[in-house]
Design a protein around this motif. Sequence first.
Motif, PDB file in Angstrom:
ATOM      1  N   LEU A   1       8.358  11.951  54.592  1.00  0.00           N
ATOM      2  CA  LEU A   1       8.242  13.058  55.533  1.00  0.00           C
ATOM      3  C   LEU A   1       9.031  12.752  56.805  1.00  0.00           C
ATOM      4  CD1 LEU A   1       6.963  15.754  56.389  1.00  0.00           C
ATOM      5  CD2 LEU A   1       5.020  14.451  57.243  1.00  0.00           C
ATOM      6  N   LEU A   2       8.910  11.530  57.287  1.00  0.00           N
ATOM      7  CA  LEU A   2       9.660  11.133  58.481  1.00  0.00           C
ATOM      8  C   LEU A   2      11.163  11.213  58.233  1.00  0.00           C
ATOM      9  CD1 LEU A   2       7.562   8.085  59.710  1.00  0.00           C
ATOM     10  CD2 LEU A   2       7.598  10.404  60.652  1.00  0.00           C
ATOM     11  N   LYS A   3      11.595  10.814  57.032  1.00  0.00           N
ATOM     12  CA  LYS A   3      13.015  10.861  56.699  1.00  0.00           C
ATOM     13  C   LYS A   3      13.512  12.307  56.648  1.00  0.00           C
ATOM     14  CE  LYS A   3      16.440   9.370  53.395  1.00  0.00           C
ATOM     15  NZ  LYS A   3      16.739   8.980  52.053  1.00  0.00           N
ATOM     16  N   ILE A   4      12.719  13.191  56.058  1.00  0.00           N
ATOM     17  CA  ILE A   4      13.100  14.606  55.979  1.00  0.00           C
ATOM     18  C   ILE A   4      13.232  15.194  57.382  1.00  0.00           C
ATOM     19  CG2 ILE A   4      12.274  16.903  55.313  1.00  0.00           C
ATOM     20  CD1 ILE A   4      11.039  15.533  52.814  1.00  0.00           C
ATOM     21  N   ILE A   5      12.274  14.894  58.232  1.00  0.00           N
ATOM     22  CA  ILE A   5      12.329  15.415  59.604  1.00  0.00           C
ATOM     23  C   ILE A   5      13.551  14.860  60.326  1.00  0.00           C
ATOM     24  CG2 ILE A   5      11.171  15.343  61.854  1.00  0.00           C
ATOM     25  CD1 ILE A   5       8.540  15.649  60.287  1.00  0.00           C
ATOM     26  N   ASP A   6      13.818  13.576  60.139  1.00  0.00           N
ATOM     27  CA  ASP A   6      14.984  12.968  60.782  1.00  0.00           C
ATOM     28  C   ASP A   6      16.285  13.597  60.283  1.00  0.00           C
ATOM     29  OD1 ASP A   6      16.045  10.946  62.602  1.00  0.00           O
ATOM     30  OD2 ASP A   6      16.899  10.058  60.771  1.00  0.00           O
TER      31      ASP A   6
END
Length: 126
Positions: free
Chosen positions: A16-21
Amino acid sequence: AVLTADLCVGGPNPRLLKIIDEHKDSFDSATFDLVNYYLTECDGPAVGLVSQDMATTVSTVLTGVHNLTEWLLSLDEGLYLEECGIDISPLTFASAALHRSLHIVAGAMSGVQQLFLCSNFFPVYE
């Protein structure tokens, strides 16, 4: 509920953090910083809608306007009108109105700061 499920078990899912980034260009920088801050368990310097510098500036201005208002209220308006031909009541009224307005702004800023405390969001991980 499904979206936040990634946040509730052991912290945010790294995917999820990677997608947001990867999509950070879709957000303005302040929004991205705010979302990222809360999703990374409030790691790093605090971010928010009201900075401490802004709150300090409003507090300083409020103190100055308060002192000016108190001083104006202590003056004998009749004496100024009689001796100088100057009616200071509009200035006194304007200063008092500004003083009341600044109290409202300061209260709202304090409320926003309290609302966005990490402790209001971090329990999601605990």
